[in-house]
Design a protein around this motif. Structure first.
Motif, short mmCIF file in Angstrom:
data_model
loop_
_atom_site.label_atom_id
_atom_site.label_comp_id
_atom_site.label_asym_id
_atom_site.label_seq_id
_atom_site.Cartn_x
_atom_site.Cartn_y
_atom_site.Cartn_z
N ASP A 57 0.85 -1.19 0.00
CA ASP A 57 0.00 0.00 0.00
C ASP A 57 0.88 1.24 0.00
N PRO A 58 0.41 2.32 -0.65
CA PRO A 58 1.19 3.56 -0.63
C PRO A 58 1.34 4.09 0.79
N ILE A 59 2.41 4.81 1.01
CA ILE A 59 2.69 5.39 2.33
C ILE A 59 3.15 6.83 2.12
N THR A 60 2.65 7.73 2.96
CA THR A 60 3.00 9.14 2.84
C THR A 60 4.08 9.47 3.86
N VAL A 61 5.28 9.74 3.37
CA VAL A 61 6.41 10.09 4.24
C VAL A 61 7.09 11.31 3.65
N THR A 62 7.36 12.29 4.48
CA THR A 62 8.09 13.47 4.04
C THR A 62 9.54 13.35 4.44
N GLY A 63 10.35 14.26 3.88
CA GLY A 63 11.76 14.26 4.27
C GLY A 63 11.93 14.49 5.74
N SER A 64 11.08 15.34 6.32
CA SER A 64 11.14 15.60 7.76
C SER A 64 10.81 14.35 8.56
N ASP A 65 9.85 13.53 8.05
CA ASP A 65 9.52 12.28 8.75
C ASP A 65 10.72 11.33 8.76
N ALA A 66 11.42 11.25 7.63
CA ALA A 66 12.60 10.38 7.57
C ALA A 66 13.67 10.84 8.55
N VAL A 67 13.88 12.16 8.64
CA VAL A 67 14.85 12.69 9.60
C VAL A 67 14.40 12.40 11.02
N ASP A 68 13.07 12.50 11.27
CA ASP A 68 12.55 12.19 12.60
C ASP A 68 12.90 10.76 13.01
N ALA A 69 12.74 9.83 12.08
CA ALA A 69 13.03 8.43 12.39
C ALA A 69 14.50 8.25 12.77
N ILE A 70 15.40 8.90 12.03
CA ILE A 70 16.83 8.78 12.35
C ILE A 70 17.13 9.47 13.68
N GLU A 71 16.49 10.60 13.92
CA GLU A 71 16.73 11.33 15.17
C GLU A 71 16.29 10.51 16.37
N LEU A 72 15.15 9.83 16.25
CA LEU A 72 14.71 8.97 17.35
C LEU A 72 15.72 7.85 17.61
N ALA A 73 16.29 7.30 16.53
CA ALA A 73 17.27 6.23 16.70
C ALA A 73 18.53 6.73 17.38
N ILE A 74 18.98 7.94 17.00
CA ILE A 74 20.24 8.43 17.55
C ILE A 74 20.09 8.90 18.99
N LYS A 75 18.86 9.28 19.38
CA LYS A 75 18.63 9.77 20.75
C LYS A 75 18.10 8.69 21.68
N SER A 76 17.85 7.51 21.16
CA SER A 76 17.32 6.44 22.00
C SER A 76 18.34 6.05 23.06
N GLN A 77 17.84 5.77 24.25
CA GLN A 77 18.72 5.39 25.36
C GLN A 77 19.35 4.02 25.12
N THR A 78 18.68 3.18 24.32
CA THR A 78 19.19 1.82 24.10
C THR A 78 20.20 1.74 22.96
N SER A 79 20.34 2.81 22.19
CA SER A 79 21.24 2.77 21.04
C SER A 79 22.70 2.76 21.49
N ASP A 80 23.48 1.90 20.87
CA ASP A 80 24.89 1.84 21.21
C ASP A 80 25.71 2.67 20.21
N LEU A 81 27.02 2.62 20.32
CA LEU A 81 27.89 3.44 19.49
C LEU A 81 27.72 3.12 18.01
N THR A 82 27.59 1.84 17.67
CA THR A 82 27.45 1.47 16.26
C THR A 82 26.18 2.08 15.67
N THR A 83 25.08 1.97 16.39
CA THR A 83 23.82 2.52 15.89
C THR A 83 23.92 4.04 15.73
N LYS A 84 24.52 4.72 16.70
CA LYS A 84 24.63 6.17 16.61
C LYS A 84 25.55 6.59 15.46
N ALA A 85 26.63 5.82 15.25
CA ALA A 85 27.53 6.14 14.15
C ALA A 85 26.83 5.96 12.80
N MET A 86 26.07 4.89 12.68
CA MET A 86 25.32 4.67 11.44
C MET A 86 24.25 5.74 11.25
#
Length: 873
Positions: free
Chosen positions: A502-531
């Motif tokens: 099914d089609p999905i509506t995602v903006t560039g800001s939404d994609a950045v939000d997803a990465i920002e949540l990953a980099i700020k997550s308390q469970t993320s380790d160094l590898t995840t933050k570097a990626m």
């Protein structure tokens, strides 16, 4: 009477010991009792000698030293009275073992007692000999034991057979003496004697090939008849257990038939009927019946092929899987794992029952059933089995998730029918148990995704959805971050849409939000933050409108206490601020990764291979050492098995690392200065010249972005590479560094001595010649081109050349030009070698070689040693 005199009864001493409330009090009682026994021994007290030894045996069982009573055993054994002999032999078996030198003194007493007129004394001697017999005693007393195998009393014959088992285990050379007496015992009607006789014959077959052949020819029919009589025998109360006549004898006979039938078709044919009868007539509602059925199944699976019997045996194991007893289910799973190699189709019929065992509450059964399911998977059933296992993964225990996840991932990688199915199933696993997925598994997933160009859009959308639902799964986050960074524009534009999604509506800001949540997550380790930082840098080029916001997120890590994050933040911020014109080229999509390197060894089951230029691979057999890693490899920590095998020169390693062909830049054109050279290496269009401050940023970030290893291993290259790029543009050190990385730079003519070619190896069917050259300025290194010529009229296939050198030499072998060698010299195979001699000028080259190939599917191996290298190498 003194409570601790030699006349104290055994029961009184036991009562006194048990009345002790502390260990110290117990030690005191034992110490006093031992002192009294020693005094009695010194006084040579004959009246209480047997009582003292009985007390010593109890003290010995409590763990206290009783060596001072060993000679008392020998004295009691020498006594003519049966009660004293009984205590003496019991003490002998408890207080002594075959390693005691004092045991040599009892050999003569044993010999006399084995020839005694009293059968009970003979039984005592046989029992003791069967328990503590040493090799020397076995040789001395074997004739007496052999004679007693024909004794009139059945109990004596039984004990003699058990004693003979001990003797042949200690001295296998004596086995031939017992073959005929043991065969005679197989005709016994007394079940006790018959059980021991069957066991004796079984052990004789294990230590003597002659005995095995004798029993196969002479005794197989009689054993089958004996087993048939027992199976059809009427009720006998003295042998009956749960309605089954002597299950112990059943089992012994089945084990003996297994030994006789294994590897012998004639013997197997004789026992087929009785095995089918045992399998069908034995009741399985009692434990004794299940034991007989299990041994019958094992015998059927061990003897020579009979398809109908094996199907019957596997069906019995299938019934075992439905039993409520955990032990029966476990042994059935073990047996099915062996049976699957013999008749996989019959085992497949019980697949549903085996899958239920994977969900069992017992951890041992779960693990064994999971191993069996893994063996059952093939191309035709991989989809339903994987579906069942993934559904169970959702509700399985945390302790079991690791093993289950590993097996599911291995199954998916090994039997995947299409890439889209592989990606779908891996996403389900990552969403349910991503924290249990090993690094090499998600590395391989990224490789598959990068090679599936028509599925990039579908994959990044599926990962984006999964990331919204399962952001706590670390491995899922890594794969999603990588894909969003690579294919973020396809996510926003709904590019590559398939009919099934099914089609999905995602903006560039939404994609950045997803990465920002990953980099700020308390469970993320160094590898995840570097990626995540790498992904943000790439999105800054994909979505210029979000560039400022991305810069703000990256700059937050400028003061990080982790050097890796701090350095990436500073470098990436510099690229966004100062190098807009080359940023898109620096962060372009990764080149397609070499799928053969990661997927070619699915589930870790195939041997290590070296990829060749034409897509073929060469097996590296066990025992062939990999070339030593270059210092640069150690620096970058890339010496894992999954990394491309580096050569000893920087150029070859950089070529493998960047995945580009550097040969053209080395042979057809001179390198340009500074940035241009690096951009040319990275296959990036040359931008306008930059200021000198741009060079460090370009070098560190471009290599981070272009390296497939860095993307898969947490992008850890910038910290180790950026320190090498501090020289201004056009400066000589950078030019020298890059020139050093060119692997195929031409060697000027007349630059060093010319070495003659040599015939290194020649046989009636194969010739190998060596051509030598040396790189300028490096006298320790010798480049060798080996040329192989087939002198026979047969084509050689699967051609492999291996070489070994002493420790003072380092050897690197490039892949051969082909693995097929034409016949009659109509073509040749070439292979390049590079040898580094750390003792150059002191020791000459020497090499052992091994050449393997096939002629009409027949393996041929040729070996030799090469000493005729030209001087100066």
């Amino acid at each position: 009477m003194n409570p601790f005199s030699s006349g104290t009864r055994l029961r009184d001493m036991i009562r006194a010991i048990r009345a002790c409330k502390t260990a110290a009090e117990e030690r005191g009682v034992v110490r006093k009792e031992c002192a009294a026994i020693r005094a009695s021994i010194n006084e040579n007290d004959h009246d209480y000698r047997h009582r003292n030894l009985a007390k010593l045996m109890f003290i010995h069982m409590l763990g206290y030293p009783t060596h001072f009573g060993q000679m008392e055993c020998l004295k009691l054994i020498a006594s003519p009275e049966f009660p004293e002999k009984r205590i003496g032999y019991l003490g002998l078996m408890l207080l002594l073992d075959e390693r005691q030198e004092v045991l040599m003194l009892v050999t003569n007493s044993l010999k006399q007692d084995l020839n005694h007129a009293n059968q009970y004394i003979v039984g005592l001697a046989l029992c003791a000999l069967g328990n503590i017999c040493s090799a020397e005693m076995a040789r001395d007393l074997a004739p007496e034991v052999e004679r007693l195998l024909q004794f009139r009393d059945p109990n004596t014959r039984k004990k003699a057979a058990l004693c003979a088992i001990r003797i042949i285990k200690k001295v296998p050379d004596l086995a031939e003496n017992f073959i005929n007496p043991a065969a005679a015992l197989l005709k016994e009607k007394h079940h006790g004697v018959l059980i021991t006789a069957v066991q004796l014959c079984t052990d004789l077959c294990k230590v003597s090939a002659d005995a095995l052949e004798y029993f196969r020819k002479k005794c197989t029919e009689s054993l089958v008849k004996t087993l048939k009589d027992i199976v059809n025998s009427p009720y006998a109360p003295e042998y009956d257990i749960a309605g089954i006549a002597d299950p112990f004898l059943h089992i012994r006979l089945l084990k003996f038939l297994r030994v006789l039938g294994k590897g012998d078709a004639d013997a197997s044919d004789l026992m087929n009927d009785i095995l089918a009868q045992v399998a069908t007539k034995t009741e399985s509602n009692k434990n004794a019946g299940n034991a007989i059925l299990y041994e019958c199944v094992e015998t059927i699976m061990s003897i020579e092929d009979n398809g109908g019997l094996r199907v019957l045996a596997i069906n019995i194991l299938g019934r075992f899987l439905s039993n409520r007893d955990n032990n029966i289910r476990y042994v059935a799973l073990n047996m099915l794992m062996n049976a699957i190699t013999v008749d996989a189709q019959a085992v497949q019929r019980h697949r549903a029952t085996i899958l239920e065992c994977v969900k069992d509450s017992d951890a041992s059964i779960r693990k064994r059933a999971l191993e069996l399911v893994y063996l059952l998977v093939n191309e035709s059933n991989v989809k339903p089995l994987t579906k069942e296992l993934i559904e169970y993964l959702e509700v399985s225990d945390q302790d079991f998730k690791g093993d289950l996840t590993a097996k599911i991932c291995s199954i998916i990688a090994k039997f995947s029918p299409q890439k889209i199915w592989y990606i779908d199933q891996m996403l389900k696993v990552l969403s349910e148990a991503g924290n249990f997925v090993k690094d090499e598994v998600w590395h391989a997933l990224i490789v598959v995704i990068s090679n599936a160009s028509d599925l990039h859009g579908y994959t990044v959308r599926a990962l984006y959805r999964a990331l919204q639902a399962s952001a706590e799964q670390e491995t899922l986050v890594r794969v999603a971050v990588w894909c969003i960074g690579e294919f973020g524009d396809m996510l926003v534009n709904n590019a590559g849409m398939l009919d099934i999604e099914d089609p999905i509506t995602v903006t560039g800001s939404d994609a950045v939000d997803a990465i920002e949540l990953a980099i700020k997550s308390q469970t993320s380790d160094l590898t995840t933050k570097a990626m995540s930082l790498i992904a943000l840098l790439k999105l800054s080029s994909r979505f210029p409108s979000c560039s400022e916001r991305i810069r703000d997120i990256i700059i937050q890590h400028k003061g990080s206490l982790v050097l890796e994050s701090q350095q990436r933040s500073i470098e990436f911020n510099s690229i966004i601020e100062k190098h807009q014109n080359i940023r898109s080229a620096l962060v372009e999509r990764m080149p397609v990764l070499d799928e053969a390197t990661f997927i070619g060894r699915r589930a870790g089951s195939t041997p290590t291979t070296v990829s060749t230029s034409n897509g073929a691979s060469l097996n590296l057999p066990n025992g062939v050492a990999k070339p030593p890693a270059a210092p640069l490899v150690d620096l970058l920590d890339l010496s894992s098995d999954d990394a491309p095998t580096p050569s000893s020169s920087g150029g070859d390693f950089l070529q493998d690392l960047l995945g580009v062909d550097l040969s053209q830049s080395g042979t057809n054109q001179a390198p340009r200065a500074g940035t241009d050279v690096l951009l040319d290496l990275l296959s990036i269009e040359t931008p306008p010249a930059q200021s000198s401050s741009s060079t460090p940023d370009i070098l560190s970030t471009s290599q981070v972005n272009k390296s497939p290893v860095s993307s898969l291993e947490g992008l850890s290259l910038s910290s180790s590479l950026s320190t090498r790029a501090t020289t201004p543009v056009g400066a000589a050190p950078i030019m020298d560094l890059l020139d050093g990385f060119v692997p195929n730079s031409p060697i000027p003519e007349n630059n060093g001595p010319v070495y003659p070619s040599v015939i290194a190896f020649e046989s009636s069917s194969l010739r190998m010649s060596f051509d030598f050259s040396k790189p300028p300025g490096n006298p320790q290194t010798t480049s060798i081109q080996a040329t192989f010529t087939n002198l026979s009229p047969n084509v050689y296939t699967d051609f492999i050349f291996q070489a070994a050198v002493p420790k003072f030499l380092q050897l690197h072998l490039d892949p051969a030009s082909s693995n097929t060698l034409p016949a009659s010299g109509n073509g040749s195979i070439t292979q390049n070698l590079r040898v580094t001699n750390s003792q150059h000028g002191k020791k000459s080259l020497v090499m052992r070689i091994r050449i393997a190939y096939k002629i009409n599917n027949e393996d041929i191996l040729e070996e030799g040693q090469i000493n005729n290298f030209p001087g100066g190498l």
